[in-house]
Scaffold this motif. Structure first.
Motif, PDB file in Angstrom:
ATOM      1  N   ALA A   6       0.850  -1.192   0.000  1.00  0.00           N
ATOM      2  CA  ALA A   6       0.000   0.000   0.000  1.00  0.00           C
ATOM      3  C   ALA A   6       0.883   1.238   0.000  1.00  0.00           C
ATOM      4  O   ALA A   6       2.075   1.189   0.319  1.00  0.00           O
ATOM      5  CB  ALA A   6      -0.915   0.008   1.231  1.00  0.00           C
ATOM      6  N   GLY A   7       0.279   2.365  -0.382  1.00  0.00           N
ATOM      7  CA  GLY A   7       0.984   3.635  -0.352  1.00  0.00           C
ATOM      8  C   GLY A   7       1.426   4.077  -1.737  1.00  0.00           C
ATOM      9  O   GLY A   7       1.086   3.451  -2.756  1.00  0.00           O
ATOM     10  N   GLU A   8       2.202   5.157  -1.779  1.00  0.00           N
ATOM     11  CA  GLU A   8       2.687   5.717  -3.036  1.00  0.00           C
ATOM     12  C   GLU A   8       4.197   5.936  -2.946  1.00  0.00           C
ATOM     13  O   GLU A   8       4.728   6.315  -1.899  1.00  0.00           O
ATOM     14  CB  GLU A   8       2.024   7.065  -3.329  1.00  0.00           C
ATOM     15  N   ILE A   9       4.870   5.674  -4.073  1.00  0.00           N
ATOM     16  CA  ILE A   9       6.308   5.967  -4.210  1.00  0.00           C
ATOM     17  C   ILE A   9       6.435   6.853  -5.439  1.00  0.00           C
ATOM     18  O   ILE A   9       6.458   6.359  -6.575  1.00  0.00           O
ATOM     19  CB  ILE A   9       7.143   4.681  -4.372  1.00  0.00           C
ATOM     20  N   LEU A  10       6.462   8.143  -5.232  1.00  0.00           N
ATOM     21  CA  LEU A  10       6.424   9.102  -6.336  1.00  0.00           C
ATOM     22  C   LEU A  10       7.818   9.606  -6.665  1.00  0.00           C
ATOM     23  O   LEU A  10       8.514  10.169  -5.812  1.00  0.00           O
ATOM     24  CB  LEU A  10       5.526  10.285  -5.975  1.00  0.00           C
ATOM     25  N   ILE A  11       8.244   9.383  -7.913  1.00  0.00           N
ATOM     26  CA  ILE A  11       9.491   9.946  -8.427  1.00  0.00           C
ATOM     27  C   ILE A  11       9.131  10.864  -9.584  1.00  0.00           C
ATOM     28  O   ILE A  11       8.558  10.425 -10.588  1.00  0.00           O
ATOM     29  CB  ILE A  11      10.469   8.842  -8.881  1.00  0.00           C
ATOM     30  N   ASP A  12       9.439  12.141  -9.391  1.00  0.00           N
ATOM     31  CA  ASP A  12       9.021  13.162 -10.372  1.00  0.00           C
ATOM     32  C   ASP A  12       7.526  13.052 -10.663  1.00  0.00           C
ATOM     33  O   ASP A  12       7.092  13.185 -11.821  1.00  0.00           O
ATOM     34  CB  ASP A  12       9.831  13.024 -11.666  1.00  0.00           C
ATOM     35  N   GLY A  13       6.740  12.765  -9.637  1.00  0.00           N
ATOM     36  CA  GLY A  13       5.287  12.739  -9.779  1.00  0.00           C
ATOM     37  C   GLY A  13       4.709  11.435 -10.259  1.00  0.00           C
ATOM     38  O   GLY A  13       3.486  11.257 -10.252  1.00  0.00           O
ATOM     39  N   GLU A  14       5.529  10.466 -10.688  1.00  0.00           N
ATOM     40  CA  GLU A  14       5.029   9.178 -11.164  1.00  0.00           C
ATOM     41  C   GLU A  14       5.153   8.141 -10.055  1.00  0.00           C
ATOM     42  O   GLU A  14       6.159   8.100  -9.340  1.00  0.00           O
ATOM     43  CB  GLU A  14       5.801   8.715 -12.398  1.00  0.00           C
ATOM     44  N   ASP A  15       4.128   7.290  -9.946  1.00  0.00           N
ATOM     45  CA  ASP A  15       4.085   6.296  -8.862  1.00  0.00           C
ATOM     46  C   ASP A  15       4.826   5.022  -9.272  1.00  0.00           C
ATOM     47  O   ASP A  15       4.346   4.253 -10.110  1.00  0.00           O
ATOM     48  CB  ASP A  15       2.634   5.978  -8.498  1.00  0.00           C
ATOM     49  N   MET A  16       6.002   4.802  -8.683  1.00  0.00           N
ATOM     50  CA  MET A  16       6.797   3.600  -8.970  1.00  0.00           C
ATOM     51  C   MET A  16       6.065   2.332  -8.544  1.00  0.00           C
ATOM     52  O   MET A  16       6.251   1.262  -9.127  1.00  0.00           O
ATOM     53  CB  MET A  16       8.124   3.669  -8.208  1.00  0.00           C
ATOM     54  N   ARG A  17       5.235   2.444  -7.510  1.00  0.00           N
ATOM     55  CA  ARG A  17       4.633   1.243  -6.924  1.00  0.00           C
ATOM     56  C   ARG A  17       3.623   0.584  -7.838  1.00  0.00           C
ATOM     57  O   ARG A  17       3.487  -0.647  -7.841  1.00  0.00           O
ATOM     58  CB  ARG A  17       3.976   1.584  -5.577  1.00  0.00           C
ATOM     59  N   THR A  18       2.901   1.367  -8.630  1.00  0.00           N
ATOM     60  CA  THR A  18       1.796   0.810  -9.420  1.00  0.00           C
ATOM     61  C   THR A  18       2.066   0.786 -10.921  1.00  0.00           C
ATOM     62  O   THR A  18       1.254   0.231 -11.664  1.00  0.00           O
ATOM     63  CB  THR A  18       0.519   1.628  -9.169  1.00  0.00           C
ATOM     64  N   MET A  19       3.157   1.374 -11.374  1.00  0.00           N
ATOM     65  CA  MET A  19       3.366   1.453 -12.821  1.00  0.00           C
ATOM     66  C   MET A  19       3.733   0.095 -13.418  1.00  0.00           C
ATOM     67  O   MET A  19       4.304  -0.772 -12.733  1.00  0.00           O
ATOM     68  CB  MET A  19       4.432   2.484 -13.170  1.00  0.00           C
ATOM     69  N   PRO A  20       3.401  -0.139 -14.702  1.00  0.00           N
ATOM     70  CA  PRO A  20       3.741  -1.412 -15.343  1.00  0.00           C
ATOM     71  C   PRO A  20       5.255  -1.575 -15.489  1.00  0.00           C
ATOM     72  O   PRO A  20       6.004  -0.597 -15.523  1.00  0.00           O
ATOM     73  CB  PRO A  20       3.065  -1.302 -16.719  1.00  0.00           C
ATOM     74  N   LYS A  21       5.697  -2.830 -15.578  1.00  0.00           N
ATOM     75  CA  LYS A  21       7.135  -3.098 -15.630  1.00  0.00           C
ATOM     76  C   LYS A  21       7.795  -2.476 -16.851  1.00  0.00           C
ATOM     77  O   LYS A  21       8.969  -2.111 -16.817  1.00  0.00           O
ATOM     78  CB  LYS A  21       7.387  -4.602 -15.595  1.00  0.00           C
ATOM     79  N   SER A  22       7.061  -2.353 -17.951  1.00  0.00           N
ATOM     80  CA  SER A  22       7.635  -1.750 -19.155  1.00  0.00           C
ATOM     81  C   SER A  22       8.071  -0.312 -18.898  1.00  0.00           C
ATOM     82  O   SER A  22       9.093   0.140 -19.399  1.00  0.00           O
ATOM     83  CB  SER A  22       6.617  -1.791 -20.300  1.00  0.00           C
TER      84      SER A  22
END
Length: 611
Positions: free
Chosen positions: A375-391
């Motif tokens: 759970a939660g958010e990991i934002l790098i430059d505004g993008e969430d590393m936790r939920t983004m697709p592997k590509s």
């Protein structure tokens, strides 16, 4: 009795005496000398410290005394006497009676010294019965007494436990109990606190001091930590490349050093409180080991850009399932990271500190998605590393890179350094092979190594050089964020100072942001802009570095700071008021609901968890 008829005092004889001790190892058919005529005495009840960096010969000295060097490849000459008895050339059967009897040794890593398939009680019983003729009931009673003596709670029940069921600090206590089993006259402690957290280290140091007073032992303490030396040693011997270059009372070694190497060793020791009044992180002043000349301590005064965070964590939760029973059902969970939030700004160093198991490394691995958070958010430059697709994840990973604690484990032993540095560049299709090679050469220069070394393999480098290579590899993809996970913990004191300076120089030149994960509070005080203190998966206090060290608010923060060894011989008789309790377990039941935490602000940017 009149003064004229008083009997003269009988001079004390040393418990241990070395005279012109030399050790040579067989290398490719030739004998190569590594100890060059060491002489020292350890008197009854005295603590003598041997200090020096890796390769100085201090551990070889201790193994020579114990007769543990291999007979086929090591040659020992000179004299080693224990209570007047010569040990050099003594038959192995007689040495075995002395080892664990008249003298005992504690090693650096207790888990490699304890047998994992036998209970602690069985191993203690073996140590007792090897040197004392007692009945089974007497051996059991003595084992319980020894565990109680080294302050292990619930000693009788812990006899049935296996080594893996103890924490690192408690395993080291078991090793001390085994060493005390036959009431030795001499205890050799070889880096007994190096692998331990700062608070556990404080407990072990206090324990050794107390037991020495109770048992009247002499202690030969081997370490590279000058803070530990100041707190435990009556006399100190400084070793460099197989020679004892300086010796004397510990206070004299700290205040009136004569040899350049001693000055270099002390100059590289970060001291708690040395940053008082310093507004910026401060580079170490490096002292040349041959000349004793020092470079200046230069502040890192590049301002932090606080306009927008480069990394933001919001309510991050990472847990690991605990399964049991025949069907492997979930019986609980390790709450490794629980509801953690913070920001990291461009050009900032934010340090995460705490003991092993507090969750600080799990945060680093969760950010890189080497460990899955829930759970939660990991934002790098505004993008969430936790939920983004592997590509998309691989491209965003270029923004954040990680430096691990053990560079040898993180470098492929079958790849040359050139291959290790160019592989990420080529994988991310950042350019041609020629461009990758050029970048590798440039980065080697950036970290203070020669591009000619690119053809070598990892085993051909020292520990400090391997860590520099790991830093170079982290920089290949031009990241904005570096997660340094205990990246200097395993290094010798002067190498540590050099690598810390390198990290600060790179931050200054390249505008890097660091998440600096460490349990070394003295290093953290020197390098940080802000510090977050973790306990059982949660941040209990976060503040600007000056505020946290000058005015710690949370009880756990105060405990961490109080436990740090300070290189000041005036603290020789210090006893810390540190609890001997083990750190609590982060394992919770399946239906456990974490309480909602509240923080109060006690100063600008200084937040403390409310009880």
């Amino acid at each position: 009795m009149s003064a004229s008829t008083q009997r003269p005092e009988i001079p004390m004889t040393p418990v241990l005496s070395l005279r012109d001790l030399r050790v040579a190892f067989s290398v490719d058919g030739d004998w190569r000398e590594v100890l060059h005529g060491i002489s020292l005495d350890v008197m009854p009840g005295e603590t003598v410290a041997i200090v020096g960096e890796s390769g100085s010969g201090k551990s070889v000295t201790s193994l020579s005394i114990m007769g543990l060097l291999p007979k086929t490849s090591a040659r020992v000459s000179g004299s080693i006497t224990l209570n007047g008895r010569e040990l050099v050339g003594l038959p192995q059967t007689q040495m075995q009676k002395l080892r664990g009897g008249d003298m005992a040794m504690i090693f650096q890593e207790p888990m490699t010294s304890l047998n994992p398939v036998f209970t602690v009680g069985q191993q203690l019983a073996e140590a007792i019965s090897a040197h004392r003729k007692l009945s089974a009931a007497e051996i059991r009673a003595e084992a319980i007494r020894l565990l109680e003596k080294v302050r292990i709670p619930n000693a009788e029940a812990r006899l049935k436990a296996y080594p893996h069921e103890f924490s690192g600090g408690m395993r080291q206590r078991v090793m001390i109990a085994m060493a005390l089993a036959s009431k030795p006259k001499l205890l050799i402690a070889d880096e007994p606190t190096t692998a331990l957290d700062v608070t556990i280290q404080g407990q072990i140091l206090d324990l050794i001091k107390t037991l020495q007073e109770e048992e009247g032992m002499s202690v030969l303490f081997i370490t590279h930590d000058m803070g530990v030396v100041a707190e435990v040693a009556d006399r100190t011997i400084v070793m460099f490349r197989g020679d004892a270059v300086e010796s004397g009372p510990t206070a004299q070694i700290f205040t009136q050093q004569q040899h350049p190497y001693t000055r270099a060793l002390l100059a590289a020791v970060p001291s708690m409180g040395a940053m008082e009044g310093q507004a910026h992180p401060l580079r170490f002043g490096i002292v040349d080991k041959e000349t004793g000349l020092a470079s200046p301590e230069v502040p890192l005064d590049t301002p932090v850009d606080t306009s927008a965070p480069i990394l933001s964590l919001r309510n991050l939760v990472t847990r690991f399932d605990v399964k049991g029973g025949w069907l492997g059902r979930k019986t609980g969970a390790v709450h490794a990271v629980e509801n953690v939030s913070f920001d990291l700004f461009p050009r900032e160093t934010l340090s995460l500190v705490g003991e092993s198991g507090c969750g600080k490394s799990t945060i680093g691995r969760s950010i890189m998605r080497l460990t899955d958070s829930i759970a939660g958010e990991i934002l790098i430059d505004g993008e969430d590393m936790r939920t983004m697709p592997k590509s998309r994840l691989n491209s965003l990973r270029r923004q954040a890179q990680m430096i691990f604690q053990d560079p040898f484990a993180s470098l492929n032993p079958r790849m040359t350094i050139a291959e290790a540095l160019t592989e990420p560049f080529l994988t991310h299709k950042m350019g041609s092979r020629a461009e990758a090679r050029a970048k590798a050469e440039h980065l080697m220069e950036q970290v203070g190594l020669s591009p000619a070394m690119l053809s070598r393999f990892p085993h051909e480098f020292s520990g400090g050089q391997r860590q520099r290579i790991s830093i170079a590899r982290a920089l290949v993809l031009d990241p904005k964020i570096i997660i340094a996970d205990e990246s200097v913990s395993a290094l010798d004191v002067s190498i540590k100072a050099q690598v810390v300076n390198l990290l600060m120089d790179l931050q200054d030149r390249l505008g890097l942001s660091y998440l600096f994960i460490s349990h070394d509070m003295a290093v953290v005080e020197r390098v940080s802009h802000r510090v977050a203190v973790m306990y059982l998966g949660e941040i209990v206090e976060i503040a600007p570095r000056e505020a946290l060290f000058a005015n710690p608010q949370h009880a756990y923060t105060k405990k961490l700071i109080a436990a740090v060894p300070v290189p000041d011989p005036a603290r020789r008789g210090l006893r810390r008021a540190i609890s001997n309790d083990e750190i609590k377990s982060p394992i919770r039941a399946v239906d456990y609901v974490p309480p909602k935490r509240h923080y109060r602000e006690v100063g600008a940017g200084h937040f403390v968890m409310e009880a």
